[in-house]
Write a protein that holds these residues in place. Sequence first.
Motif, mmCIF file in Angstrom:
data_model
loop_
_atom_site.group_PDB
_atom_site.id
_atom_site.type_symbol
_atom_site.label_atom_id
_atom_site.label_comp_id
_atom_site.label_asym_id
_atom_site.label_seq_id
_atom_site.Cartn_x
_atom_site.Cartn_y
_atom_site.Cartn_z
ATOM 1 N N ASP A 1 21.213 5.634 -0.587
ATOM 2 C CA ASP A 1 20.698 5.619 0.788
ATOM 3 C C ASP A 1 19.200 5.898 0.750
ATOM 4 O O ASP A 1 18.756 6.987 1.141
ATOM 5 N N PRO A 2 18.412 4.944 0.308
ATOM 6 C CA PRO A 2 16.996 5.219 0.060
ATOM 7 C C PRO A 2 16.180 5.408 1.332
ATOM 8 O O PRO A 2 16.449 4.800 2.375
ATOM 9 N N VAL A 3 15.189 6.280 1.221
ATOM 10 C CA VAL A 3 14.180 6.466 2.257
ATOM 11 C C VAL A 3 12.907 5.769 1.785
ATOM 12 O O VAL A 3 12.415 6.044 0.683
ATOM 13 N N VAL A 4 12.410 4.850 2.608
ATOM 14 C CA VAL A 4 11.258 4.031 2.236
ATOM 15 C C VAL A 4 10.171 4.197 3.285
ATOM 16 O O VAL A 4 10.455 4.224 4.488
ATOM 17 N N ILE A 5 8.929 4.300 2.836
ATOM 18 C CA ILE A 5 7.769 4.356 3.726
ATOM 19 C C ILE A 5 6.916 3.119 3.478
ATOM 20 O O ILE A 5 6.585 2.803 2.336
ATOM 21 N N ASP A 6 6.562 2.430 4.561
ATOM 22 C CA ASP A 6 5.677 1.269 4.487
ATOM 23 C C ASP A 6 4.374 1.621 5.185
ATOM 24 O O ASP A 6 4.328 1.719 6.411
ATOM 25 N N MET A 7 3.313 1.808 4.405
ATOM 26 C CA MET A 7 1.995 2.095 4.960
ATOM 27 C C MET A 7 1.245 0.790 5.218
ATOM 28 O O MET A 7 1.401 -0.171 4.482
ATOM 29 N N LEU B 1 -4.314 6.213 -0.761
ATOM 30 C CA LEU B 1 -2.877 5.965 -0.894
ATOM 31 C C LEU B 1 -2.310 6.648 -2.135
ATOM 32 O O LEU B 1 -1.280 7.344 -2.070
ATOM 33 N N ILE B 2 -2.952 6.446 -3.264
ATOM 34 C CA ILE B 2 -2.483 7.016 -4.525
ATOM 35 C C ILE B 2 -2.460 8.542 -4.454
ATOM 36 O O ILE B 2 -1.517 9.190 -4.916
ATOM 37 N N ARG B 3 -3.472 9.111 -3.853
ATOM 38 C CA ARG B 3 -3.560 10.577 -3.723
ATOM 39 C C ARG B 3 -2.509 11.131 -2.765
ATOM 40 O O ARG B 3 -1.814 12.094 -3.074
ATOM 41 N N ASP B 4 -2.377 10.518 -1.598
ATOM 42 C CA ASP B 4 -1.568 11.111 -0.533
ATOM 43 C C ASP B 4 -0.084 10.784 -0.643
ATOM 44 O O ASP B 4 0.754 11.524 -0.107
ATOM 45 N N ALA B 5 0.265 9.690 -1.311
ATOM 46 C CA ALA B 5 1.678 9.330 -1.442
ATOM 47 C C ALA B 5 2.457 10.368 -2.228
ATOM 48 O O ALA B 5 3.666 10.544 -2.011
ATOM 49 N N ALA C 1 10.428 13.493 0.484
ATOM 50 C CA ALA C 1 11.736 12.917 0.816
ATOM 51 C C ALA C 1 11.857 11.428 0.513
ATOM 52 O O ALA C 1 12.956 10.877 0.573
ATOM 53 N N ALA C 2 10.762 10.754 0.208
ATOM 54 C CA ALA C 2 10.785 9.295 0.075
ATOM 55 C C ALA C 2 11.147 8.856 -1.343
ATOM 56 O O ALA C 2 10.632 9.385 -2.325
ATOM 57 N N ASP C 3 12.028 7.887 -1.415
ATOM 58 C CA ASP C 3 12.342 7.255 -2.695
ATOM 59 C C ASP C 3 11.289 6.227 -3.077
ATOM 60 O O ASP C 3 11.115 5.921 -4.256
ATOM 61 N N MET C 4 10.591 5.691 -2.067
ATOM 62 C CA MET C 4 9.587 4.665 -2.328
ATOM 63 C C MET C 4 8.562 4.628 -1.211
ATOM 64 O O MET C 4 8.888 4.814 -0.040
ATOM 65 N N VAL C 5 7.312 4.380 -1.600
ATOM 66 C CA VAL C 5 6.241 4.052 -0.669
ATOM 67 C C VAL C 5 5.719 2.676 -1.050
ATOM 68 O O VAL C 5 5.421 2.419 -2.226
ATOM 69 N N VAL C 6 5.661 1.773 -0.066
ATOM 70 C CA VAL C 6 5.069 0.454 -0.303
ATOM 71 C C VAL C 6 3.861 0.305 0.606
ATOM 72 O O VAL C 6 3.785 0.915 1.677
ATOM 73 N N CYS C 7 2.914 -0.517 0.177
ATOM 74 C CA CYS C 7 1.704 -0.693 0.968
ATOM 75 C C CYS C 7 1.010 -1.991 0.586
ATOM 76 O O CYS C 7 0.859 -2.294 -0.609
ATOM 77 N N ASN C 8 0.605 -2.747 1.595
ATOM 78 C CA ASN C 8 -0.299 -3.881 1.391
ATOM 79 C C ASN C 8 -1.606 -3.519 2.084
ATOM 80 O O ASN C 8 -1.822 -3.874 3.239
ATOM 81 N N ALA D 1 19.165 1.411 3.629
ATOM 82 C CA ALA D 1 17.825 2.003 3.620
ATOM 83 C C ALA D 1 17.427 2.504 4.999
ATOM 84 O O ALA D 1 17.749 1.902 6.023
ATOM 85 N N ARG D 2 16.705 3.613 5.000
ATOM 86 C CA ARG D 2 16.060 4.126 6.213
ATOM 87 C C ARG D 2 14.574 3.981 5.990
ATOM 88 O O ARG D 2 14.018 4.531 5.032
ATOM 89 N N VAL D 3 13.907 3.203 6.850
ATOM 90 C CA VAL D 3 12.521 2.827 6.620
ATOM 91 C C VAL D 3 11.624 3.405 7.715
ATOM 92 O O VAL D 3 11.935 3.316 8.906
ATOM 93 N N TRP D 4 10.521 3.980 7.270
ATOM 94 C CA TRP D 4 9.472 4.465 8.176
ATOM 95 C C TRP D 4 8.224 3.630 7.910
ATOM 96 O O TRP D 4 7.837 3.449 6.754
ATOM 97 N N ALA D 5 7.620 3.113 8.974
ATOM 98 C CA ALA D 5 6.435 2.270 8.818
ATOM 99 C C ALA D 5 5.319 2.796 9.700
ATOM 100 O O ALA D 5 5.572 3.411 10.745
ATOM 101 N N ALA D 6 4.076 2.547 9.302
ATOM 102 C CA ALA D 6 2.937 3.065 10.058
ATOM 103 C C ALA D 6 1.754 2.124 9.958
ATOM 104 O O ALA D 6 1.542 1.475 8.933
ATOM 105 N N ASP D 7 0.999 2.071 11.045
ATOM 106 C CA ASP D 7 -0.273 1.345 11.059
ATOM 107 C C ASP D 7 -1.193 2.003 12.069
ATOM 108 O O ASP D 7 -0.775 2.914 12.797
ATOM 109 N N LEU D 8 -2.425 1.494 12.128
ATOM 110 C CA LEU D 8 -3.474 2.210 12.851
ATOM 111 C C LEU D 8 -3.645 1.767 14.303
ATOM 112 O O LEU D 8 -3.899 2.581 15.180
#
Length: 220
Positions: free
Chosen positions: A35-41, A151-155, A106-113, A59-66
């Motif tokens: 049951d992965p937790v994924v963050i999409d920045m 991203l690398i620092r804060d993830a 808590a996140a199993d993965m962070v993805v970002c483009n 999957a439970r996905v959290w996404a964010a933008d500005l």
Amino acid sequence: MNVTLELVPGVLVPRRETELLGRSAVALLHDGALDPVVIDMCCGSGNLALAIAAEIPAARVWAADLTDSTVALARSNAERLTLKDRVTIRQGDLFCALAGEGLAGAADMVVCNPPYISTARLDSESAHLLEAEPREAFDGGPYGISIHQRLIRDAVGFLKPGGWLLFEFGLGQDRQVAALIARAKTYEPVTFARDEAGAPRVALARKLRNGAAPSPSLAG
């Protein structure tokens, strides 16, 4: 990735090369937590978050933008695809958008483009990109890697031990990316997913599982 998205002026149009990031993420998630937790920045229209949620039903996905327009569009796409129960979209500056959500460690993965075109190049030969799409979707600062650095620092603070950070970068930026990840001293040696021409375009970095220092070698 077989997901149909609504698009509007002023929001980045997803590019074909970002499928490499999405498919790399899905492959790792299939082999990982049940049951992965994924963050999409920098979620844009929600393309990565929604494609991952559609492919990984648990999957439970959290996404964010500005920006207002981007977040509104991502939420509209999540509702239209009936994924809003598993995809939560927040607004803010990178991980600040997720403050108070209980996602630390808590996140199993962070993805970002992230944006990865240098400011000077964007103002010259790539200026045409700004005719219909927002500058913040492309401008990666003086060297094109300003968002990558953050991203690398804060993830690290959001990933579980052994969790994955995956992100896209520009042609020829692989050495800079590898150096940034090695300098962080919180990830295993980076590997890269390559496009059809064999060029590295996606970084795959795994957070250290036991706090040990990483090997000094860098995988290609």
